[in-house]
Design an enzyme around this catalytic site. Structure first.
Site, mmCIF file in Angstrom:
data_model
loop_
_atom_site.group_PDB
_atom_site.id
_atom_site.type_symbol
_atom_site.label_atom_id
_atom_site.label_comp_id
_atom_site.label_asym_id
_atom_site.label_seq_id
_atom_site.Cartn_x
_atom_site.Cartn_y
_atom_site.Cartn_z
ATOM 1 N N HIS A 128 -10.564 -5.972 -36.449
ATOM 2 C CA HIS A 128 -11.572 -6.080 -35.000
ATOM 3 C C HIS A 128 -11.223 -4.910 -34.078
ATOM 4 O O HIS A 128 -12.166 -4.222 -33.621
ATOM 5 C CB HIS A 128 -11.052 -7.197 -34.507
ATOM 6 C CG HIS A 128 -11.731 -7.521 -32.946
ATOM 7 N ND1 HIS A 128 -13.029 -7.724 -32.642
ATOM 8 C CD2 HIS A 128 -10.944 -7.663 -31.930
ATOM 9 C CE1 HIS A 128 -13.288 -7.717 -31.354
ATOM 10 N NE2 HIS A 128 -12.059 -7.816 -30.989
ATOM 11 N N GLU A 196 -11.847 -17.620 -32.737
ATOM 12 C CA GLU A 196 -10.407 -17.237 -32.713
ATOM 13 C C GLU A 196 -9.600 -18.555 -33.176
ATOM 14 O O GLU A 196 -10.115 -19.566 -33.331
ATOM 15 C CB GLU A 196 -9.832 -16.851 -31.266
ATOM 16 C CG GLU A 196 -10.619 -15.471 -30.700
ATOM 17 C CD GLU A 196 -9.996 -15.229 -29.487
ATOM 18 O OE1 GLU A 196 -8.856 -15.575 -29.271
ATOM 19 O OE2 GLU A 196 -10.719 -14.466 -28.529
ATOM 20 N N ASP A 228 -13.761 -17.843 -27.422
ATOM 21 C CA ASP A 228 -13.652 -16.843 -26.172
ATOM 22 C C ASP A 228 -14.663 -16.192 -25.816
ATOM 23 O O ASP A 228 -14.878 -14.867 -26.139
ATOM 24 C CB ASP A 228 -12.243 -16.053 -26.392
ATOM 25 C CG ASP A 228 -11.773 -15.647 -24.872
ATOM 26 O OD1 ASP A 228 -11.888 -16.470 -24.082
ATOM 27 O OD2 ASP A 228 -11.325 -14.618 -24.810
ATOM 28 N N ARG A 232 -19.984 -8.627 -22.591
ATOM 29 C CA ARG A 232 -19.579 -7.518 -22.613
ATOM 30 C C ARG A 232 -19.904 -6.390 -21.774
ATOM 31 O O ARG A 232 -19.393 -5.268 -21.613
ATOM 32 C CB ARG A 232 -20.142 -7.135 -23.978
ATOM 33 C CG ARG A 232 -19.724 -7.898 -25.265
ATOM 34 C CD ARG A 232 -18.247 -7.868 -25.743
ATOM 35 N NE ARG A 232 -17.841 -8.599 -26.874
ATOM 36 C CZ ARG A 232 -16.864 -8.473 -27.117
ATOM 37 N NH1 ARG A 232 -15.710 -8.295 -26.380
ATOM 38 N NH2 ARG A 232 -16.387 -9.542 -28.440
ATOM 39 N N GLN A 235 -17.536 -6.942 -18.674
ATOM 40 C CA GLN A 235 -16.108 -6.355 -19.232
ATOM 41 C C GLN A 235 -16.225 -5.062 -19.168
ATOM 42 O O GLN A 235 -15.258 -4.199 -18.813
ATOM 43 C CB GLN A 235 -16.002 -6.980 -20.604
ATOM 44 C CG GLN A 235 -14.693 -6.621 -21.277
ATOM 45 C CD GLN A 235 -14.419 -7.222 -22.621
ATOM 46 O OE1 GLN A 235 -15.393 -7.873 -23.163
ATOM 47 N NE2 GLN A 235 -13.322 -7.140 -23.077
ATOM 48 N N LYS A 248 -14.447 -12.431 -19.115
ATOM 49 C CA LYS A 248 -13.880 -13.371 -19.919
ATOM 50 C C LYS A 248 -13.641 -14.796 -19.350
ATOM 51 O O LYS A 248 -13.626 -15.786 -20.039
ATOM 52 C CB LYS A 248 -12.655 -12.946 -20.530
ATOM 53 C CG LYS A 248 -12.560 -11.624 -21.346
ATOM 54 C CD LYS A 248 -12.835 -11.990 -22.711
ATOM 55 C CE LYS A 248 -12.670 -11.030 -23.987
ATOM 56 N NZ LYS A 248 -13.028 -11.349 -25.313
ATOM 57 N N GLU A 356 -19.165 -6.517 -33.153
ATOM 58 C CA GLU A 356 -18.949 -5.867 -34.400
ATOM 59 C C GLU A 356 -20.111 -6.283 -35.454
ATOM 60 O O GLU A 356 -20.574 -5.242 -35.951
ATOM 61 C CB GLU A 356 -17.572 -6.381 -35.157
ATOM 62 C CG GLU A 356 -16.571 -6.155 -34.205
ATOM 63 C CD GLU A 356 -15.286 -6.871 -34.950
ATOM 64 O OE1 GLU A 356 -14.875 -6.409 -35.981
ATOM 65 O OE2 GLU A 356 -14.882 -8.109 -34.544
#
Length: 408
Positions: A128, A196, A228, A232, A235, A248, A356
């Protein structure tokens, strides 16, 4: 026992006597009474009522409205209670009593199983971290210089950890694309997931004391699945130089079931080979048992599987994360939650976030309902997982789900 008894489970049931995860539930006829439950097949055992009926010395701990008192009691009590519950569910002499205290899963409402004290999120997957580095720094080194020397983490918001099934409202905040001269305010346009695994602390520690890797089992009560959620675009604008914040903190979802650490003994596995020498407190080559976990995650978007990330590929183990989290003397509290960070493997189909999977939106996912780069309102994400159990069986980790609601 007849074939119709709920105590007789198929051999391949993911929630059999080798699992026994804990949760907290209410029923329609008493919606204000929160009770500790243990999942068994498609049923929930009212643990407090069963303990009282069977004369357990741990009845008081099992009649609380959340798991915190049980978690604070320490590992010897965890093991004793787990052995009792297993005996109640598998011994013929308890069959009538236990059956009376089993409730169909579909007839209960599940709640956040423990009161979250602190929340820490790590960044433990080399795959990651490397992919994110290639996306954002295509001309540079994928990993930052410190990545192979310590498990990178940040503190999140304990107050916005929610139980599986809780709606996730699209967050608003500042965004700025590279070609804009000034930021704008509005709903996130690049809302993402992060598949996660969370680790739940039971036994606390004193401030100023370090918790070594060897004490991991004494402090960590169990494991849950975790999403979580990440904005993006918010962030990307805010994170330099101090890291994640509003992108987040709006929501972190966890499964309603906490799987005891002892249920995952058969899933222990050796972590990936270390490529850099580690400082003593992180060195684990001489550990008495393998410190990795072979957990098989699956991520679905609107009912379509989009990723199957392998937790066994995580470079940093939970024991190393716990040691690093306390190496400066920071104390542990009952109910602390620390998460692995996005779970990703080496293959494209094993990537645990949309950033990703779509390579930051360049390669949209083809789904039956249309293309996706990032989440749209109404989308539902479900993360499930299983682990190897004794004798070739499988252990299920309760799912974590969430549906996106429009910004308000």
């Amino acid at each position: 026992m007849s074939d119709a008894t709920p105590l007789r489970l198929p051999d391949d049931d993911l929630f059999g006597p080798d699992n026994l995860p804990y949760g907290v539930f209410t029923t329609e006829d008493d919606p204000d009474l929160r009770r500790i439950g243990v999942r068994y097949g498609d049923y929930v055992l009212d643990a407090g009522a069963a303990a009282d009926a069977c004369g357990s010395p741990h009845t008081d701990l099992l009649q609380r409205p959340n798991l915190n008192p049980l978690m604070a009691a320490g590992r010897p009590v965890w093991q004793a209670v787990r052995a009792e519950v297993r005996s109640w569910l598998t011994s013929p002499e308890h069959a009538d009593t236990v059956t009376h205290n089993l409730i169909r899963l579909e007839d209960v409402t599940l709640h956040l199983p423990f009161e979250v004290a602190d929340y820490v999120d790590f960044y433990a997957s080399e795959h990651h971290a490397s992919n994110v580095g290639r996306i954002f720094r295509p001309q540079g080194e994928p990993l930052t210089p410190n990545w192979k020397h310590l498990p990178i983490g940040y503190h999140g918001r304990a107050g916005t950890v929610v139980v599986s099934g809780t709606p996730v409202v699209r967050p608003q905040g500042q965004r700025k694309t590279p070609d804009e001269t000034a930021p704008v305010f509005g709903p996130s346009r690049r809302l993402d997931i992060e598949a996660e695994v969370g680790f739940v602390v039971g036994t606390p520690s004193k401030q100023g004391e370090r918790v070594p890797q060897s004490a991991f089992r004494e402090h960590v009560f169990g494991v849950c699945l975790l999403n979580d959620w990440s904005a993006r675009d918010i962030q990307a604008w805010e994170y330099v130089p101090l890291g994640p914040f509003l992108g987040k903190s709006f929501a972190t979802s966890i499964s309603a079931w906490v799987t005891p650490l002892d249920a995952l003994d058969a899933a222990r596995t050796t972590p990936p080979e270390r490529t850099h020498p580690l400082l003593d407190y992180l060195e684990d080559s001489a550990a008495g048992e393998p410190c990795g976990l072979d957990l098989r995650l699956s991520v679905s978007l609107n009912g379509h599987t989009v990723a199957e990330p392998p937790f066994s590929a995580m470079y940093w183990t939970a024991a190393q994360q716990l040691a690093h989290m306390t190496v400066n003397g920071a104390s542990l509290r009952t109910g602390d939650l620390f998460a692995s960070g996005t779970v990703s493997g080496p293959e494209p189909r094993q990537r645990g976030c949309l950033l990703e999977l779509t390579w930051s939106g360049r390669d949209p996912l083809e789904l039956p309902g249309g293309e996706r780069t990032f989440l749209e309102d109404g989308d539902e994400v479900v993360i499930t997982a299983w682990a190897p159990g004794p004798g070739g069986s499988r252990i299920g980790l309760g799912e974590v789900s969430g549906r996106i609601h429009p910004a308000v």
